[in-house]
Design a protein around this motif. Structure first.
Motif, PDB file in Angstrom:
ATOM      1  N   GLN A 176       0.752  -1.242   0.031  1.00 32.33           N
ATOM      2  CA  GLN A 176       0.031  -0.048  -0.027  1.00 32.33           C
ATOM      3  C   GLN A 176       0.883   1.195   0.009  1.00 32.33           C
ATOM      4  OE1 GLN A 176      -2.584   0.285   3.377  1.00 32.33           O
ATOM      5  NE2 GLN A 176      -3.715   1.946   2.648  1.00 32.33           N
ATOM      6  N   GLN A 177       1.856   1.273   0.861  1.00 28.98           N
ATOM      7  CA  GLN A 177       2.771   2.461   0.759  1.00 28.98           C
ATOM      8  C   GLN A 177       3.610   2.680  -0.452  1.00 28.98           C
ATOM      9  OE1 GLN A 177       3.305   5.115   2.926  1.00 28.98           O
ATOM     10  NE2 GLN A 177       4.827   5.850   1.814  1.00 28.98           N
ATOM     11  N   PHE A 178       3.812   1.685  -0.963  1.00 26.07           N
ATOM     12  CA  PHE A 178       4.672   1.979  -2.292  1.00 26.07           C
ATOM     13  C   PHE A 178       3.724   1.819  -3.570  1.00 26.07           C
ATOM     14  CE2 PHE A 178       8.242   0.352   0.348  1.00 26.07           C
ATOM     15  CZ  PHE A 178       8.992   1.281   0.230  1.00 26.07           C
ATOM     16  N   GLY A 179       2.628   1.474  -3.431  1.00 27.00           N
ATOM     17  CA  GLY A 179       1.862   1.734  -4.569  1.00 27.00           C
ATOM     18  C   GLY A 179       2.196   0.606  -5.524  1.00 27.00           C
ATOM     19  N   VAL A 180       2.488  -0.549  -5.224  1.00 24.91           N
ATOM     20  CA  VAL A 180       3.054  -1.649  -5.856  1.00 24.91           C
ATOM     21  C   VAL A 180       2.389  -3.086  -5.361  1.00 24.91           C
ATOM     22  CG1 VAL A 180       5.335  -0.696  -6.557  1.00 24.91           C
ATOM     23  CG2 VAL A 180       5.071  -2.234  -4.576  1.00 24.91           C
ATOM     24  N   SER A 181       2.382  -3.959  -6.285  1.00 23.68           N
ATOM     25  CA  SER A 181       1.655  -5.380  -5.911  1.00 23.68           C
ATOM     26  C   SER A 181       2.743  -5.793  -5.060  1.00 23.68           C
ATOM     27  CB  SER A 181       1.639  -6.280  -7.154  1.00 23.68           C
ATOM     28  OG  SER A 181       3.021  -6.637  -7.541  1.00 23.68           O
ATOM     29  N   ARG A 182       1.976  -6.809  -4.199  1.00 25.07           N
ATOM     30  CA  ARG A 182       2.490  -7.882  -3.131  1.00 25.07           C
ATOM     31  C   ARG A 182       3.649  -8.786  -3.893  1.00 25.07           C
ATOM     32  NH1 ARG A 182      -0.382  -9.475   1.786  1.00 25.07           N
ATOM     33  NH2 ARG A 182      -2.162  -8.200   1.981  1.00 25.07           N
ATOM     34  N   THR A 183       3.682  -8.724  -5.131  1.00 21.45           N
ATOM     35  CA  THR A 183       4.510  -9.745  -5.912  1.00 21.45           C
ATOM     36  C   THR A 183       5.756  -8.922  -5.940  1.00 21.45           C
ATOM     37  OG1 THR A 183       3.209 -11.063  -7.153  1.00 21.45           O
ATOM     38  CG2 THR A 183       5.294 -10.803  -8.014  1.00 21.45           C
ATOM     39  N   VAL A 184       5.804  -7.561  -6.338  1.00 17.55           N
ATOM     40  CA  VAL A 184       6.957  -6.467  -6.431  1.00 17.55           C
ATOM     41  C   VAL A 184       7.590  -6.476  -5.042  1.00 17.55           C
ATOM     42  CG1 VAL A 184       7.635  -4.126  -6.545  1.00 17.55           C
ATOM     43  CG2 VAL A 184       6.198  -5.384  -8.329  1.00 17.55           C
ATOM     44  N   ILE A 185       6.705  -6.353  -3.968  1.00 14.37           N
ATOM     45  CA  ILE A 185       7.038  -6.243  -2.610  1.00 14.37           C
ATOM     46  C   ILE A 185       8.090  -7.547  -2.330  1.00 14.37           C
ATOM     47  CG2 ILE A 185       6.822  -6.209  -0.219  1.00 14.37           C
ATOM     48  CD1 ILE A 185       6.505  -3.527  -1.646  1.00 14.37           C
ATOM     49  N   ARG A 186       7.500  -8.766  -2.414  1.00 16.35           N
ATOM     50  CA  ARG A 186       7.836 -10.129  -2.245  1.00 16.35           C
ATOM     51  C   ARG A 186       9.464 -10.168  -2.954  1.00 16.35           C
ATOM     52  NH1 ARG A 186       4.005 -12.938  -3.988  1.00 16.35           N
ATOM     53  NH2 ARG A 186       2.997 -12.510  -2.132  1.00 16.35           N
ATOM     54  N   GLU A 187       9.354  -9.815  -4.206  1.00 13.57           N
ATOM     55  CA  GLU A 187      10.503  -9.968  -4.949  1.00 13.57           C
ATOM     56  C   GLU A 187      11.572  -8.917  -4.411  1.00 13.57           C
ATOM     57  OE1 GLU A 187       9.539  -9.590  -8.790  1.00 13.57           O
ATOM     58  OE2 GLU A 187       8.708 -11.487  -9.061  1.00 13.57           O
ATOM     59  N   SER A 188      11.258  -7.580  -4.046  1.00 14.58           N
ATOM     60  CA  SER A 188      12.330  -6.717  -3.358  1.00 14.58           C
ATOM     61  C   SER A 188      12.839  -7.073  -2.216  1.00 14.58           C
ATOM     62  CB  SER A 188      11.439  -5.456  -3.367  1.00 14.58           C
ATOM     63  OG  SER A 188      11.141  -4.948  -4.763  1.00 14.58           O
ATOM     64  N   VAL A 189      11.893  -7.643  -1.228  1.00 10.02           N
ATOM     65  CA  VAL A 189      12.410  -8.044   0.147  1.00 10.02           C
ATOM     66  C   VAL A 189      13.484  -9.490  -0.187  1.00 10.02           C
ATOM     67  CG1 VAL A 189      11.770  -9.292   2.376  1.00 10.02           C
ATOM     68  CG2 VAL A 189      10.349  -7.207   1.299  1.00 10.02           C
ATOM     69  N   LYS A 190      13.046 -10.141  -1.107  1.00  5.33           N
ATOM     70  CA  LYS A 190      13.880 -11.259  -1.338  1.00  5.33           C
ATOM     71  C   LYS A 190      15.245 -10.753  -1.766  1.00  5.33           C
ATOM     72  CE  LYS A 190      15.002 -15.565  -2.011  1.00  5.33           C
ATOM     73  NZ  LYS A 190      15.363 -16.526  -0.683  1.00  5.33           N
ATOM     74  N   ARG A 191      15.224  -9.659  -2.793  1.00  6.99           N
ATOM     75  CA  ARG A 191      16.551  -8.937  -2.957  1.00  6.99           C
ATOM     76  C   ARG A 191      17.387  -8.394  -1.956  1.00  6.99           C
ATOM     77  NH1 ARG A 191      16.465  -5.161  -7.944  1.00  6.99           N
ATOM     78  NH2 ARG A 191      18.696  -5.162  -7.728  1.00  6.99           N
ATOM     79  N   ILE A 192      16.793  -7.949  -0.921  1.00  6.55           N
ATOM     80  CA  ILE A 192      17.445  -7.161   0.070  1.00  6.55           C
ATOM     81  C   ILE A 192      17.967  -8.245   1.278  1.00  6.55           C
ATOM     82  CG2 ILE A 192      16.654  -5.242  -0.103  1.00  6.55           C
ATOM     83  CD1 ILE A 192      15.022  -5.564   2.282  1.00  6.55           C
ATOM     84  N   GLU A 193      17.303  -9.488   1.130  1.00  6.26           N
ATOM     85  CA  GLU A 193      17.815 -10.710   1.748  1.00  6.26           C
ATOM     86  C   GLU A 193      18.988 -11.119   1.373  1.00  6.26           C
ATOM     87  OE1 GLU A 193      15.929 -14.880   3.864  1.00  6.26           O
ATOM     88  OE2 GLU A 193      15.495 -14.561   1.948  1.00  6.26           O
TER      89      GLU A 193
END
Length: 255
Positions: free
Chosen positions: A59-76
């Motif tokens: 909601q904050q970034f205005g993107v899908s959960r998929t984008v968030i999931r992939e982004s968090v995986k990248r920072i992991e």
């Protein structure tokens, strides 16, 4: 400003509450990763805390959960967080971070108000380049020595114009190549490229500083010409140390 509580009940207000949701755009994942990395390296989200859940971030970034999931995986993958099934995404201590990752290092430099990171970078770079200069003094070929001499001559010819900076960089690259140390060369390039993104690293250039730089490079060149590994290492280390001190603004000096 809105306040969101993490899975550990800790508030996160700055990077989540300071900007409105983003509209979808190209490379959204890159922007999300940048902002999450920045939030972590600046301490907005501390080690031991958890990132807000996917829904809140989406909601904050205005993107899908998929984008968030992939982004968090990248920072992991960069060592900043650990994703634990059912327990959220926990920020890891700085000792776990891959600080040579271009995005992480860029964020550290970008948010380095005290220039402490740039101080550390100068120390590491001096150690690596000093070692490579020593190796170059004994491993360089006649052709490489000729190329290094030509590079120094080009620095002298270009002092006072915009080509000097690149001529300076080229000199260092030739020394690195002559060292045959590919790992040290790769690490140094990463550090230097990220540092050059900061105006606090480049600093103001004066005629006096350029002449001092030329004199320091001349000492490095002479040591490599003689095959004197110890002198080459000391000359390179000293050059990087004093060159950084010349560029380092007094207002940024630590007490």
């Amino acid at each position: 400003m809105s306040e969101v509580r993490t899975d550990l009940g800790l508030p996160v207000t700055t990077f989540l509450g300071s900007t409105p949701p983003r509209a979808p755009a190209a490379r959204l994942g890159v922007a999300v990763v940048h902002d999450l990395v920045s939030a972590i390296v600046t301490g907005e989200v501390q080690p031991g805390q958890s990132l807000p859940p996917e829904g809140v971030l989406s909601q904050q970034f205005g993107v899908s959960r998929t984008v968030i999931r992939e982004s968090v995986k990248r920072i992991e993958e960069k060592g900043l967080v650990k994703i634990a099934q059912g327990r959220g995404t926990e920020v890891l201590p700085t000792s776990s971070w891959n600080v040579l990752d271009p995005i992480v290092l860029s964020a550290l430099v970008e948010n380095d108000d005290s220039v402490g990171v740039l101080d550390e970078l100068a120390v590491v770079r001096g150690s690596l380049e000093g070692s490579m200069a020593a190796e170059a003094a004994t491993a360089r070929s006649d052709d490489e020595l000729a190329t290094l001499r030509e590079s120094f001559a080009h620095m002298d010819e270009t002092k006072g114009d915009k080509r000097f900076e690149q001529a300076d960089v080229d000199f260092h690259l030739i020394v690195m190549e002559a060292s045959r140390n590919r790992l040290a060369q790769s690490i140094t390039k990463i550090l230097y490229e990220r540092a050059r993104e900061s105006t606090r690293f480049t600093g103001a250039v004066t005629d006096e500083a350029i002449q001092l730089t030329l004199d320091e490079h001349a000492r490095i060149l002479r040591a490599i010409e003689r095959g004197d590994a110890i002198a080459a290492e000391n000359a390179m280390r000293e050059h990087i140390r004093v060159a950084w001190q010349r560029r380092r603004l007094p207002t940024h000096r630590r007490s």
